[in-house]
Design an enzyme around this catalytic site. Structure first.
Site, PDB file in Angstrom:
ATOM      1  N   ASP A  13       0.926  -1.294  -0.160  1.00 10.32           N
ATOM      2  CA  ASP A  13      -0.425   0.097   0.274  1.00 10.32           C
ATOM      3  C   ASP A  13       0.658   1.210  -0.482  1.00 10.32           C
ATOM      4  OD1 ASP A  13      -2.282  -1.848  -0.025  1.00 10.32           O
ATOM      5  OD2 ASP A  13      -2.376  -1.941   2.240  1.00 10.32           O
ATOM      6  N   GLY A  15       2.010   3.118  -2.517  1.00  5.99           N
ATOM      7  CA  GLY A  15       0.970   3.780  -3.507  1.00  5.99           C
ATOM      8  C   GLY A  15       1.617   3.336  -5.383  1.00  5.99           C
ATOM      9  N   LYS A  16       1.544   1.894  -5.109  1.00  8.46           N
ATOM     10  CA  LYS A  16       2.243   1.968  -5.793  1.00  8.46           C
ATOM     11  C   LYS A  16       1.319   1.765  -7.567  1.00  8.46           C
ATOM     12  CE  LYS A  16       2.200  -2.302  -4.364  1.00  8.46           C
ATOM     13  NZ  LYS A  16       2.284  -1.736  -2.866  1.00  8.46           N
ATOM     14  N   GLY A  17       0.046   1.352  -7.394  1.00  5.80           N
ATOM     15  CA  GLY A  17      -0.837   1.789  -8.429  1.00  5.80           C
ATOM     16  C   GLY A  17      -0.789   3.442  -8.942  1.00  5.80           C
ATOM     17  N   ASN A  38      -5.473 -10.020  -3.515  1.00  6.22           N
ATOM     18  CA  ASN A  38      -4.887  -9.109  -2.031  1.00  6.22           C
ATOM     19  C   ASN A  38      -3.944  -8.127  -2.419  1.00  6.22           C
ATOM     20  OD1 ASN A  38      -2.576 -10.812  -3.556  1.00  6.22           O
ATOM     21  ND2 ASN A  38      -1.695 -11.460  -1.603  1.00  6.22           N
ATOM     22  N   ALA A  39      -3.460  -7.850  -3.862  1.00  8.61           N
ATOM     23  CA  ALA A  39      -3.242  -7.266  -3.706  1.00  8.61           C
ATOM     24  C   ALA A  39      -4.247  -5.490  -4.493  1.00  8.61           C
ATOM     25  CB  ALA A  39      -2.203  -6.368  -5.500  1.00  8.61           C
ATOM     26  N   GLY A  40      -4.999  -4.178  -3.969  1.00 14.30           N
ATOM     27  CA  GLY A  40      -5.238  -3.019  -3.834  1.00 14.30           C
ATOM     28  C   GLY A  40      -4.779  -1.878  -4.796  1.00 14.30           C
ATOM     29  N   HIS A  41      -4.595  -1.470  -5.674  1.00 12.15           N
ATOM     30  CA  HIS A  41      -3.954  -0.556  -6.247  1.00 12.15           C
ATOM     31  C   HIS A  41      -4.652   0.346  -6.794  1.00 12.15           C
ATOM     32  CE1 HIS A  41      -0.686  -3.565  -7.135  1.00 12.15           C
ATOM     33  NE2 HIS A  41      -0.480  -3.469  -6.384  1.00 12.15           N
ATOM     34  N   THR A 129      -5.807 -11.502   3.954  1.00 10.33           N
ATOM     35  CA  THR A 129      -7.280 -11.201   2.780  1.00 10.33           C
ATOM     36  C   THR A 129      -7.980 -11.919   2.258  1.00 10.33           C
ATOM     37  OG1 THR A 129      -5.987 -11.007   0.800  1.00 10.33           O
ATOM     38  CG2 THR A 129      -5.602  -9.255   2.034  1.00 10.33           C
ATOM     39  N   GLN A 222       1.631  -5.200  -3.137  1.00 11.07           N
ATOM     40  CA  GLN A 222       2.404  -6.002  -1.635  1.00 11.07           C
ATOM     41  C   GLN A 222       3.737  -5.329  -1.886  1.00 11.07           C
ATOM     42  OE1 GLN A 222       1.535  -9.252  -3.316  1.00 11.07           O
ATOM     43  NE2 GLN A 222      -0.733  -8.581  -3.066  1.00 11.07           N
ATOM     44  N   ASP A 331       2.130  14.313   1.702  1.00 13.60           N
ATOM     45  CA  ASP A 331       1.396  15.723   2.285  1.00 13.60           C
ATOM     46  C   ASP A 331       0.581  15.185   3.924  1.00 13.60           C
ATOM     47  OD1 ASP A 331       0.121  13.357   0.709  1.00 13.60           O
ATOM     48  OD2 ASP A 331      -1.317  13.916   1.010  1.00 13.60           O
TER      49      ASP A 331
HETATM   50  P1  GDP Z   1      -0.484  -0.184  -3.591  1.00 14.90           P
HETATM   51  O1  GDP Z   1      -1.307  -0.701  -3.150  1.00 14.90           O
HETATM   52  O2  GDP Z   1       0.804   0.350  -3.384  1.00 14.90           O
HETATM   53  O3  GDP Z   1      -1.233   0.517  -5.063  1.00 14.90           O
HETATM   54  O4  GDP Z   1      -1.585   1.572  -2.631  1.00 14.90           O
HETATM   55  P2  GDP Z   1      -3.262   2.176  -2.049  1.00 14.90           P
HETATM   56  O5  GDP Z   1      -3.900   2.209  -3.723  1.00 14.90           O
HETATM   57  O6  GDP Z   1      -3.963   0.384  -1.207  1.00 14.90           O
HETATM   58  O7  GDP Z   1      -3.046   2.440  -1.536  1.00 14.90           O
HETATM   59  C1  GDP Z   1      -2.266   3.962  -1.687  1.00 14.90           C
HETATM   60  C2  GDP Z   1      -3.368   5.331  -0.611  1.00 14.90           C
HETATM   61  O8  GDP Z   1      -3.171   6.023  -0.501  1.00 14.90           O
HETATM   62  C3  GDP Z   1      -4.469   5.474  -2.326  1.00 14.90           C
HETATM   63  O9  GDP Z   1      -5.469   5.139  -1.830  1.00 14.90           O
HETATM   64  C4  GDP Z   1      -3.496   6.007  -2.866  1.00 14.90           C
HETATM   65  O10 GDP Z   1      -4.589   6.522  -3.115  1.00 14.90           O
HETATM   66  C5  GDP Z   1      -3.284   7.053  -2.267  1.00 14.90           C
HETATM   67  N1  GDP Z   1      -2.435   7.647  -1.896  1.00 14.90           N
HETATM   68  C6  GDP Z   1      -1.298   7.149  -3.259  1.00 14.90           C
HETATM   69  N2  GDP Z   1      -0.311   8.655  -2.982  1.00 14.90           N
HETATM   70  C7  GDP Z   1      -1.109   9.755  -1.911  1.00 14.90           C
HETATM   71  C8  GDP Z   1       0.176  10.597  -2.014  1.00 14.90           C
HETATM   72  O11 GDP Z   1       1.059  10.790  -2.139  1.00 14.90           O
HETATM   73  N3  GDP Z   1      -0.958  11.798  -1.006  1.00 14.90           N
HETATM   74  C9  GDP Z   1      -1.935  11.312  -0.230  1.00 14.90           C
HETATM   75  N4  GDP Z   1      -2.520  11.830   0.260  1.00 14.90           N
HETATM   76  N5  GDP Z   1      -2.721   9.387  -0.559  1.00 14.90           N
HETATM   77  C10 GDP Z   1      -1.479   9.022  -1.355  1.00 14.90           C
HETATM   78  P1  IMO Z   2      -0.944  -4.157  -2.172  1.00 16.91           P
HETATM   79  O1  IMO Z   2      -0.141  -4.636  -3.372  1.00 16.91           O
HETATM   80  C1  IMO Z   2      -1.146  -4.512   1.678  1.00 16.91           C
HETATM   81  C2  IMO Z   2      -1.332  -8.637   4.071  1.00 16.91           C
HETATM   82  C3  IMO Z   2      -2.432  -8.834   4.306  1.00 16.91           C
HETATM   83  C4  IMO Z   2      -2.443 -10.295   5.618  1.00 16.91           C
HETATM   84  C5  IMO Z   2      -0.571 -10.446   4.383  1.00 16.91           C
HETATM   85  C6  IMO Z   2      -0.924 -12.354   4.099  1.00 16.91           C
HETATM   86  O2  IMO Z   2      -2.092  -3.654  -2.048  1.00 16.91           O
HETATM   87  O3  IMO Z   2       0.018  -3.048  -1.562  1.00 16.91           O
HETATM   88  P2  IMO Z   2      -2.167 -12.633   2.106  1.00 16.91           P
HETATM   89  O4  IMO Z   2      -3.934 -12.797   1.120  1.00 16.91           O
HETATM   90  O5  IMO Z   2      -0.800 -12.560   0.801  1.00 16.91           O
HETATM   91  O6  IMO Z   2      -2.699 -14.494   2.392  1.00 16.91           O
HETATM   92  O7  IMO Z   2      -2.675 -11.710   2.949  1.00 16.91           O
HETATM   93  O8  IMO Z   2      -0.403  -9.797   3.464  1.00 16.91           O
HETATM   94  N1  IMO Z   2      -1.340  -8.207   2.081  1.00 16.91           N
HETATM   95  C7  IMO Z   2      -0.759  -6.680   1.879  1.00 16.91           C
HETATM   96  N2  IMO Z   2      -0.875  -6.019   2.494  1.00 16.91           N
HETATM   97  N3  IMO Z   2      -0.835  -4.063   0.568  1.00 16.91           N
HETATM   98  C8  IMO Z   2      -1.321  -5.504   0.224  1.00 16.91           C
HETATM   99  O9  IMO Z   2      -1.173  -6.219  -1.158  1.00 16.91           O
HETATM  100  C9  IMO Z   2      -0.968  -6.869   0.545  1.00 16.91           C
HETATM  101  N4  IMO Z   2      -1.262  -8.043  -0.208  1.00 16.91           N
HETATM  102  C10 IMO Z   2      -1.510  -8.645   1.491  1.00 16.91           C
HETATM  103  O10 IMO Z   2      -2.992  -7.849   4.940  1.00 16.91           O
HETATM  104  O11 IMO Z   2      -1.083  -9.706   6.147  1.00 16.91           O
HETATM  105 MG    MG Z   3      -2.740  -2.305  -1.886  1.00  9.37          MG
END
Ligand code: GDP
Ligand code: IMO
Ligand code: MG
Length: 421
Positions: A13, A15-17, A38-41, A129, A222, A331
């Site tokens: 999480d 901010g890869k997406g 399990n990913a949420g981008h 997840t 991840q 920020d």
């Molecule tokens: P990912 O799994 O690495 O793609 O990250 P996620 O999408 O799960 O979580 C990142 C969260 O932070 C999302 O809600 C993005 O919209 C948000 N985000 C990403 N970059 C920034 C940033 O620079 N500032 C803020 N405030 N939010 C951000």
């Molecule tokens: P993105 O790509 C954050 C965590 C789960 C749990 C552990 C194992 O959005 O960054 P799993 O479902 O893989 O068996 O869970 O890994 N986890 C993540 N945490 N971001 C993710 O993906 C994750 N994918 C798995 O919360 O602790």
């Molecule tokens: Mg994520």
């Protein structure tokens, strides 16, 4: 040509997406190499938020190609929902999405096994997840798995039934209640849907693309601290989230890896169980969670929050051979008088700068304090106008890690980035 790799250096999480989407303009192909739903981008542009789970984050650029590599595990049900959601925005992604025949299928019984296994662990649970990730990778390494390419074989249904029945006997051992029929119906429907996509020998395709001069960005899922080998085992995911995973998850030779872009939050978060030395369990943690909107993109769970952990970052920079850094969510740190950064750990009275093998012993972080900044930086796009103390924070990180921060993200929108080059 080389493949640049963008991956998370913390617990996911980072901010890869957002960043993959923002960088897609510099590439021809975006390729996911491991993980699954399990990913949420999350991506944001034109005041619209999108969350991708399986589909690479380059998909919103219709002139770019996207590949789901062999290293992924795909749940057809989740995939169909993602495609349907994009279709709601008028997008047909069949022309620019390729799926490796060697990627593995998540069965409904994989999801049930995940849930049954987690329930049986009680307070020792991983915090999965529950998308079936662990059981699917277990079948892959156990050489029982079903792959996307199997869908095209006449033996597919028989292979499915064999594996399903193996799973059912295990689930019954867990004494876990379930109703398979509706899950199976939905899954079979989604398999039919999947047939209309382009299944490819991804390893050949990716190497042909490289030969023909295409620029490829590999998108990690991840974070490195969740890596199956190097994360805080067993509180990890079931794939190699580190750079080596890009080679095995796409079929590229190590020498083909170009830049390794490591992405990290200006602080730390973690979802699920496992060690988190810099976690803040009081109001500062709550403040970071609220300001940073730290709730899981896949499960909606509140993320655990804490100060930046440079012991972990130094470790993951080493493991991945990171050549440049991107810092996100700068920020969110606006408003603090003082920021803390962990540069060492004290474990059983001994100071160390290494990640310990043992995940049980209490770890006390040794902090360095740095001055914070008060300004709202979310509208800043030029590095000269960033607050001096933020520049100092970045310099401290660069000096400690020996790698330049080339970009800082100051908001969720695609455009909210500051180039530091
Ligand atoms: P990912 O799994 O690495 O793609 O990250 P996620 O999408 O799960 O979580 C990142 C969260 O932070 C999302 O809600 C993005 O919209 C948000 N985000 C990403 N970059 C920034 C940033 O620079 N500032 C803020 N405030 N939010 C951000
Ligand atoms: P993105 O790509 C954050 C965590 C789960 C749990 C552990 C194992 O959005 O960054 P799993 O479902 O893989 O068996 O869970 O890994 N986890 C993540 N945490 N971001 C993710 O993906 C994750 N994918 C798995 O919360 O602790
Ligand atoms: Mg994520």
């Amino acid at each position: 040509m080389k493949v640049d790799v963008l991956l998370g250096l913390q617990w996911g999480d980072e901010g890869k997406g957002k960043l993959v989407d923002a960088l897609t303009r510099d590439y021809d192909v975006i390729a996911r190499f491991q993980g699954g739903p399990n990913a949420g981008h999350t991506l944001e542009f034109n005041n619209q938020k999108h969350v991708l789970h399986t589909i690479p984050s380059g998909i919103f650029h219709s002139d770019k190609l996207n590949l789901i590599g062999n290293g992924l595990v795909i749940d057809p049900v989740v995939f169909k929902k993602e495609v349907d959601r994009l279709a709601g925005f008028g997008m047909d992604i069949r022309h620019n999405l390729f799926i490796s025949k060697k990627s593995h299928l998540i069965l409904p019984t994989h999801r049930l096994l995940d849930a049954a296994s987690e329930t049986s662990k009680g307070i020792g649970k991983i915090g999965s997840t529950l998308k079936g990730i662990g059981p699917t990778y277990t079948d892959k390494t156990g050489r029982e798995g079903l792959r996307i390419g199997d869908i095209l074989e006449s033996s597919f249904v028989a292979k499915y039934q064999y594996l399903r029945d193996l799973h059912l006997s295990k689930i019954r051992q867990f004494n876990y209640p379930f109703d398979l029929q509706p899950l199976e119906d939905e899954w079979m429907e989604s398999i039919e849907f999947l047939r209309s996509f382009r299944f490819v020998n991804g390893e050949y395709l990716v190497n042909e693309w490289l030969e023909s001069g295409k620029r490829i960005l590999a998108e990690g899922a991840q974070g490195s601290m969740l890596d199956i080998d190097f994360g805080s085992y067993p509180f990890v995911t079931s794939s190699n989230t580190t750079c080596a995973g890009a080679c095995t998850g796409l079929g590229i030779a190590p020498g083909r890896v170009g830049d390794v872009i490591g992405i990290f939050k200006a602080y730390c978060t973690r979802v699920g169980s496992g060690p988190f030395p810099t976690e803040l369990l009081e109001e500062t943690g709550e403040l970071l969670r609220t300001t940073g909107r730290e709730y899981g993109s896949t499960t909606g769970r509140p993320r655990r929050c804490g100060w930046l952990d440079m012991v972990a970052l130094k470790y993951t920079v080493m493991l991945n051979g990171v050549t440049s850094l991107i810092m996100t969510k700068a920020d969110v740190l606006s408003g603090f008088d003082t920021l803390r950064v962990a540069t060492a750990y004290k474990i059983n009275g001994i100071i160390t700068t290494e990640i310990p093998f043992d995940t049980e012993s209490p770890v006390e972080p040794i902090y360095t304090e740095l001055p914070g900044w008060k300004e709202d930086i979310s509208k800043i796009r030029d590095k000269e106008t960033l607050p001096e103390n933020l520049k100092g924070y970045i310099r401290f990180i660069e000096n400690h890690l020996g790698v330049p921060v080339t970009m800082v993200s100051v908001g969720p929108d695609r455009e909210a980035t500051v180039n530091m080059g």
